[in-house]
Motif scaffolding. Structure first.
Motif, PDB file in Angstrom:
ATOM      1  N   MET A   5     -34.078  13.913  10.259  1.00  0.00           N
ATOM      2  CA  MET A   5     -35.196  13.795  11.193  1.00  0.00           C
ATOM      3  C   MET A   5     -36.203  14.913  10.931  1.00  0.00           C
ATOM      4  SD  MET A   5     -35.246  13.854  15.395  1.00  0.00           S
ATOM      5  CE  MET A   5     -34.519  15.498  15.517  1.00  0.00           C
ATOM      6  N   LYS A   6     -37.482  14.548  10.905  1.00  0.00           N
ATOM      7  CA  LYS A   6     -38.540  15.540  10.729  1.00  0.00           C
ATOM      8  C   LYS A   6     -39.199  15.813  12.065  1.00  0.00           C
ATOM      9  CE  LYS A   6     -42.831  16.470   8.184  1.00  0.00           C
ATOM     10  NZ  LYS A   6     -43.774  15.948   7.155  1.00  0.00           N
ATOM     11  N   VAL A   7     -39.339  17.090  12.390  1.00  0.00           N
ATOM     12  CA  VAL A   7     -40.005  17.469  13.630  1.00  0.00           C
ATOM     13  C   VAL A   7     -41.150  18.424  13.319  1.00  0.00           C
ATOM     14  CG1 VAL A   7     -37.876  17.226  14.971  1.00  0.00           C
ATOM     15  CG2 VAL A   7     -38.555  19.488  14.137  1.00  0.00           C
ATOM     16  N   CYS A   8     -42.096  18.471  14.257  1.00  0.00           N
ATOM     17  CA  CYS A   8     -43.196  19.420  14.175  1.00  0.00           C
ATOM     18  C   CYS A   8     -43.065  20.424  15.315  1.00  0.00           C
ATOM     19  CB  CYS A   8     -44.535  18.709  14.275  1.00  0.00           C
ATOM     20  SG  CYS A   8     -44.848  17.563  12.918  1.00  0.00           S
ATOM     21  N   ILE A   9     -43.432  21.641  15.032  1.00  0.00           N
ATOM     22  CA  ILE A   9     -43.397  22.716  16.026  1.00  0.00           C
ATOM     23  C   ILE A   9     -44.797  23.276  16.187  1.00  0.00           C
ATOM     24  CG2 ILE A   9     -42.552  25.046  16.544  1.00  0.00           C
ATOM     25  CD1 ILE A   9     -40.036  24.362  14.910  1.00  0.00           C
ATOM     26  N   GLU A  10     -45.266  23.354  17.415  1.00  0.00           N
ATOM     27  CA  GLU A  10     -46.491  24.080  17.730  1.00  0.00           C
ATOM     28  C   GLU A  10     -46.069  25.300  18.543  1.00  0.00           C
ATOM     29  OE1 GLU A  10     -49.169  21.453  19.713  1.00  0.00           O
ATOM     30  OE2 GLU A  10     -49.293  20.058  18.022  1.00  0.00           O
ATOM     31  N   ALA A  11     -46.404  26.493  18.063  1.00  0.00           N
ATOM     32  CA  ALA A  11     -45.954  27.718  18.717  1.00  0.00           C
ATOM     33  C   ALA A  11     -47.104  28.699  18.862  1.00  0.00           C
ATOM     34  CB  ALA A  11     -44.810  28.361  17.922  1.00  0.00           C
ATOM     35  N   ASP A  12     -47.061  29.456  19.945  1.00  0.00           N
ATOM     36  CA  ASP A  12     -48.090  30.463  20.181  1.00  0.00           C
ATOM     37  C   ASP A  12     -47.502  31.548  21.073  1.00  0.00           C
ATOM     38  OD1 ASP A  12     -50.534  31.672  19.957  1.00  0.00           O
ATOM     39  OD2 ASP A  12     -51.533  30.467  21.470  1.00  0.00           O
ATOM     40  N   GLY A  13     -48.119  32.698  21.030  1.00  0.00           N
ATOM     41  CA  GLY A  13     -47.712  33.806  21.885  1.00  0.00           C
ATOM     42  C   GLY A  13     -48.903  34.658  22.226  1.00  0.00           C
ATOM     43  N   GLY A  14     -48.772  35.424  23.280  1.00  0.00           N
ATOM     44  CA  GLY A  14     -49.875  36.280  23.684  1.00  0.00           C
ATOM     45  C   GLY A  14     -49.395  37.450  24.506  1.00  0.00           C
ATOM     46  N   SER A  15     -50.254  38.458  24.607  1.00  0.00           N
ATOM     47  CA  SER A  15     -49.937  39.613  25.449  1.00  0.00           C
ATOM     48  C   SER A  15     -51.217  40.094  26.113  1.00  0.00           C
ATOM     49  CB  SER A  15     -49.315  40.751  24.632  1.00  0.00           C
ATOM     50  OG  SER A  15     -50.244  41.247  23.682  1.00  0.00           O
ATOM     51  N   ARG A  16     -51.092  40.512  27.332  1.00  0.00           N
ATOM     52  CA  ARG A  16     -52.226  41.043  28.091  1.00  0.00           C
ATOM     53  C   ARG A  16     -52.124  42.563  28.042  1.00  0.00           C
ATOM     54  NH1 ARG A  16     -51.370  36.494  32.864  1.00  0.00           N
ATOM     55  NH2 ARG A  16     -51.978  34.721  31.540  1.00  0.00           N
ATOM     56  N   ILE A  63     -41.153  24.653  25.701  1.00  0.00           N
ATOM     57  CA  ILE A  63     -40.535  25.934  26.080  1.00  0.00           C
ATOM     58  C   ILE A  63     -41.618  26.924  26.473  1.00  0.00           C
ATOM     59  CG2 ILE A  63     -39.009  27.813  25.349  1.00  0.00           C
ATOM     60  CD1 ILE A  63     -38.070  25.862  23.067  1.00  0.00           C
ATOM     61  N   SER A  64     -41.555  27.387  27.702  1.00  0.00           N
ATOM     62  CA  SER A  64     -42.400  28.481  28.176  1.00  0.00           C
ATOM     63  C   SER A  64     -41.478  29.684  28.343  1.00  0.00           C
ATOM     64  CB  SER A  64     -43.066  28.096  29.502  1.00  0.00           C
ATOM     65  OG  SER A  64     -43.898  29.125  29.966  1.00  0.00           O
ATOM     66  N   TYR A  65     -41.718  30.744  27.591  1.00  0.00           N
ATOM     67  CA  TYR A  65     -40.740  31.833  27.473  1.00  0.00           C
ATOM     68  C   TYR A  65     -41.372  33.176  27.826  1.00  0.00           C
ATOM     69  CZ  TYR A  65     -36.818  34.418  25.370  1.00  0.00           C
ATOM     70  OH  TYR A  65     -35.745  35.235  25.145  1.00  0.00           O
ATOM     71  N   VAL A  66     -40.762  33.862  28.790  1.00  0.00           N
ATOM     72  CA  VAL A  66     -41.205  35.204  29.183  1.00  0.00           C
ATOM     73  C   VAL A  66     -40.628  36.214  28.198  1.00  0.00           C
ATOM     74  CG1 VAL A  66     -41.129  36.974  30.974  1.00  0.00           C
ATOM     75  CG2 VAL A  66     -41.357  34.556  31.621  1.00  0.00           C
ATOM     76  N   ILE A  90     -39.434  31.426  16.788  1.00  0.00           N
ATOM     77  CA  ILE A  90     -37.965  31.423  16.816  1.00  0.00           C
ATOM     78  C   ILE A  90     -37.448  30.393  17.810  1.00  0.00           C
ATOM     79  CG2 ILE A  90     -35.962  32.809  17.533  1.00  0.00           C
ATOM     80  CD1 ILE A  90     -37.409  35.230  16.255  1.00  0.00           C
ATOM     81  N   ASN A  91     -38.070  30.342  18.993  1.00  0.00           N
ATOM     82  CA  ASN A  91     -37.648  29.362  20.000  1.00  0.00           C
ATOM     83  C   ASN A  91     -37.793  27.941  19.474  1.00  0.00           C
ATOM     84  OD1 ASN A  91     -37.150  31.453  21.763  1.00  0.00           O
ATOM     85  ND2 ASN A  91     -39.052  31.226  22.904  1.00  0.00           N
ATOM     86  N   GLY A  92     -38.874  27.685  18.721  1.00  0.00           N
ATOM     87  CA  GLY A  92     -39.075  26.364  18.163  1.00  0.00           C
ATOM     88  C   GLY A  92     -38.056  26.010  17.094  1.00  0.00           C
ATOM     89  N   LEU A  93     -37.761  26.968  16.225  1.00  0.00           N
ATOM     90  CA  LEU A  93     -36.771  26.725  15.171  1.00  0.00           C
ATOM     91  C   LEU A  93     -35.381  26.493  15.763  1.00  0.00           C
ATOM     92  CD1 LEU A  93     -37.941  29.422  12.584  1.00  0.00           C
ATOM     93  CD2 LEU A  93     -38.232  26.931  12.394  1.00  0.00           C
ATOM     94  N   ARG A  94     -35.044  27.264  16.789  1.00  0.00           N
ATOM     95  CA  ARG A  94     -33.744  27.052  17.454  1.00  0.00           C
ATOM     96  C   ARG A  94     -33.669  25.653  18.058  1.00  0.00           C
ATOM     97  NH1 ARG A  94     -33.459  32.795  20.680  1.00  0.00           N
ATOM     98  NH2 ARG A  94     -32.458  34.049  19.035  1.00  0.00           N
ATOM     99  N   ALA A  95     -34.745  25.243  18.727  1.00  0.00           N
ATOM    100  CA  ALA A  95     -34.765  23.925  19.351  1.00  0.00           C
ATOM    101  C   ALA A  95     -34.664  22.823  18.305  1.00  0.00           C
ATOM    102  CB  ALA A  95     -36.045  23.757  20.167  1.00  0.00           C
ATOM    103  N   ALA A  96     -35.347  23.001  17.171  1.00  0.00           N
ATOM    104  CA  ALA A  96     -35.283  22.011  16.096  1.00  0.00           C
ATOM    105  C   ALA A  96     -33.860  21.877  15.565  1.00  0.00           C
ATOM    106  CB  ALA A  96     -36.239  22.399  14.970  1.00  0.00           C
TER     107      ALA A  96
END
Length: 371
Positions: free
Chosen positions: A1-12, A36-39, A54-60
């Motif tokens: 199965m092929k999946v796509c991951i869209e990932a982003d992060g930010g800091s204030r 996944i919304s991750y604190v 990393i969260n996306g790769l784990r989920a995949a």
């Protein structure tokens, strides 16, 4: 199965309040498999981006994927994970090693940079995590499972319970066309006939997927202009219906101002432009007034209501036409033209019942553009 991951992060702050967001979906049908919304906690922007990856790769891996395509708007992470850039920061080195260990489980992993506008769903999840951290949430994943409404809340959403309507409404689902080069340049675009841009076609596809999920559309009407036709055809193909061209859905005629920006039109006719912005009865040089457009669109709405009672009609058209229909739904005055904001490829819904009853159900929905 092929999946796509869209990932982003930010800091204030750098470092500061940090969070990341990840969307995993099936590559062949864009079905979302995991959100996944991750604190993250207190960290830099780049550390948060790596955590989202990393969260996306784990989920995949948990989903049993064997091939993964990663989309990120972080040039740094994409280049480092592709092996083209060196990793100097010790925290990022540790995270990159962890990501590569997980990635080694797949037969193939590729990384592709995308502009921020195409990574908005992950960005939204990252901001949700940062908001939660600011309110005291602890590091870790947030629950993003949608809450089901109580059974009694569903029935209360029917406007007929409070407006006295005795018939089913003619429901107009209003879709503004996608981006064109002229809209990107913020030019008046009335009877000019540009095609959709690359982003515009992507927006049309996103709207099509969302409308297909809603279902129940009986008829697709579109303005004769190319940008509306291309948007409508994209949606109609997904729905399995034909597009009917309706001449009265054409955009307002801006006359001599067509192709000019706001500032250029104002510089050309400063006094008229200032008055025109405030007065819907005024006509642009060689064009038409908002008042004239409103009368045209009102006649169209009345004929649709008479010819298609109780039907769901997708109307693919332009900014001022949609504003006119919303104005009719709200039974408001001409000032509403200046007080309603509509994004490109946005969806609005207005229902017209018997007599003069109407209900605006949705305005400027762009959630499909953030998936």
């Amino acid at each position: 199965m092929k999946v796509c991951i869209e990932a982003d992060g930010g800091s204030r702050g750098n470092p500061g309040i940090a969070g990341c967001g990840t969307v995993v979906y099936a590559a062949d049908r864009r079905e979302i498999l995991r959100e996944i919304s991750y604190v993250v906690g207190t960290a830099t922007n780049n550390v948060a981006e790596y955590q989202g990856l990393i969260n996306g790769l784990r989920a995949a891996a948990e989903l049993g994927a064997d091939e993964v395509l990663v989309y990120m708007d972080s040039k740094l992470v994409v280049e480092q994970m592709s092996g083209r850039w060196k990793i100097k920061h010790p925290d990022m080195k540790k995270l990159a090693i962890e990501a590569r260990d997980i990635a080694s489980q797949f037969s193939r992993v590729s990384y592709e940079w995308v502009p921020r506008v195409k990574n908005s769903a992950a960005d939204e999840l990252a901001n949700k995590a940062m908001d939660a951290l600011a309110k005291g949430a602890k590091p870790g994943p947030l629950d993003t499972t949608p809450k089901k409404p109580a059974p009694e809340a569903v029935d209360s959403n029917n406007p007929a319970r409070w407006n006295g309507a005795s018939t089913e409404p003619t429901r107009l689902i209003l879709l503004r066309h996608g981006q064109t080069p002229m809209s990107a340049a913020r030019q008046y675009s009335g009877r000019s006939n540009p095609e959709l841009s690359e982003l515009g076609f992507w927006q049309a596809e996103a709207a099509a997927a969302s409308l297909a999920e809603r279902g129940g559309i009986d008829l697709v009407l579109a303005s004769p202009l190319r940008r509306a036709q291309q948007t409508a055809e994209t949606v109609a193909k997904r729905l399995g219906v034909e597009v009917e061209t309706e001449e009265r859905l054409i955009e307002m005629d801006f006359g001599e101002w067509d192709g000019l920006t706001f500032d250029e039109a104002r510089a050309l006719h400063p006094e008229l432009h200032e008055k025109w912005v405030q007065n819907p009865t005024l006509t642009t040089p060689g064009g038409e007034s908002l008042q004239k457009l409103h009368r045209r669109v009102k006649k169209l709405r009345e004929s649709l209501q008479a010819e298609h009672p109780g039907k769901n009609i997708l109307v693919v058209t332009h900014l001022t036409v949609i504003k006119s229909l919303l104005r009719q739904g709200l039974d408001g005055g001409p000032q509403l033209f200046r007080r309603i904001f509509l994004d490109l490829a946005s969806i609005s819904i207005v229902e017209f019942y018997d007599a003069d009853n109407s209900s605006v159900r949705l305005v400027n929905d762009t959630s499909h553009l953030r998936r």
